[in-house]
Write a protein that holds these residues in place. Structure first.
Motif, PDB file in Angstrom:
ATOM      1  N   ILE A  65      46.754  47.117  39.732  1.00 24.27           N
ATOM      2  CA  ILE A  65      47.200  45.870  40.371  1.00 24.27           C
ATOM      3  C   ILE A  65      47.049  46.032  41.879  1.00 24.27           C
ATOM      4  O   ILE A  65      47.457  47.052  42.444  1.00 24.27           O
ATOM      5  CB  ILE A  65      48.685  45.567  40.053  1.00 24.27           C
TER       6      ILE A  65
ATOM      7  N   PRO B  99      47.433  38.919  34.469  1.00 25.17           N
ATOM      8  CA  PRO B  99      47.086  39.408  33.126  1.00 25.17           C
ATOM      9  C   PRO B  99      47.406  38.434  32.002  1.00 25.17           C
ATOM     10  O   PRO B  99      46.716  38.406  30.991  1.00 25.17           O
ATOM     11  CB  PRO B  99      47.919  40.680  32.985  1.00 25.17           C
TER      12      PRO B  99
ATOM     13  N   TYR C  97      43.470  43.786  38.775  1.00 22.25           N
ATOM     14  CA  TYR C  97      44.020  42.468  39.071  1.00 22.25           C
ATOM     15  C   TYR C  97      44.395  42.398  40.544  1.00 22.25           C
ATOM     16  O   TYR C  97      45.165  43.233  41.022  1.00 22.25           O
ATOM     17  CB  TYR C  97      45.272  42.202  38.229  1.00 22.25           C
TER      18      TYR C  97
END
Lengths: 167, 80
Positions: A41, A98, A107
């Protein structure tokens, strides 16, 4: 700089970069190292712009890996660089969370997108200052043994992360 | 007199004492000057000196070799 205590929950890597270019260079070169560990992330301000910079650097890096691979005759090195290139080529980036796009490897999310539930992940890059609540939300899904890479100064808002990391 | 909080003390102590081998130059270095990279075959964290991030060719080649070595170890069942 790594902050970690034996048996601690997370690794915290604090990095000071002077420009956003340095930060994107550092992140792009570090990111391939974390792909095998699990989902990644990245928390950024303007995710679309940030991701386009990262992708551009990513393609340059991939080209360099391929150049290194084709310039070596060593079978082991060739295999290693081939794997590296394949892994980079197959890496999927997303600016959607997600829940909307579950198949991505990396992400790139804004602080607003952090409020939604995140699945477990192993690496978190923080590229923009967060308040205590956002920092808490960002680390909610970080697995034990995970890594937080923090760009910029260590803020008082992050003190809770340190407490959690050493639990 | 300066009074440090528990976290500050913890942070400065950790910076001083924790060391690990760098997978690129093989030197034992303080974590304060290192960065975390890939995981070893046994699941433990591997590190490299932050300074190597600037040596692009070496950074790429060393980590690629390290990861392949770890994959081989895992396949052979040496670890985990």
């Amino acid at each position: 700089m790594i902050l970690h205590l034996e048996g601690g929950r997370w690794f915290i890597d604090v990095r000071t970069t002077e420009t956003s270019e340095q930060m994107s260079y550092d992140l792009t070169h570090h990111l391939p190292r974390r792909l095998a560990a699990g989902p990644v992330i990245i928390v950024a301000d303007n995710t679309k712009v940030f991701l386009s910079v990262i992708r551009k650097r990513w393609m340059k890096l991939l080209y360099e890996v391929e150049c290194q691979r084709s310039s070596t005759l060593d079978t082991f090195k060739k295999e290693a660089l081939q794997f590296e290139a394949d892994q980079m080529r197959n890496c999927h980036f997303a600016t959607k969370p997600p829940a909307e796009l579950p198949s991505a490897d990396v992400y790139c999310l804004t602080t607003t997108q952090l409020s939604r539930t995140l699945p477990p992940y192993m690496t978190l890059y923080i590229t923009t200052p967060l308040d205590a609540q956002q920092a808490g939300a960002a680390t909610a899904g970080l697995k034990a043994g995970g890594l937080i890479v923090l760009y910029g100064a260590w803020l008082p808002e992050y003190e809770n992360l340190l407490k959690q990391a050493y639990q | 007199m300066v009074v440090f909080t528990e976290e500050q003390t913890l942070k400065s102590t950790l910076k001083q004492i924790k060391t690990s081998p760098c997978i690129i130059c093989n030197r034992l270095a303080a974590l304060a000057i290192m960065t975390a990279g890939s995981l070893r075959a046994d699941g433990s964290q591997a590190y490299a000196c932050t300074v190597h991030l600037r040596e692009r060719r070496r950074w790429i080649a060393s980590w690629a070799a390290f990861d392949t070595e770890q994959r081989h170890l895992q396949k052979q069942g040496v670890v985990r």
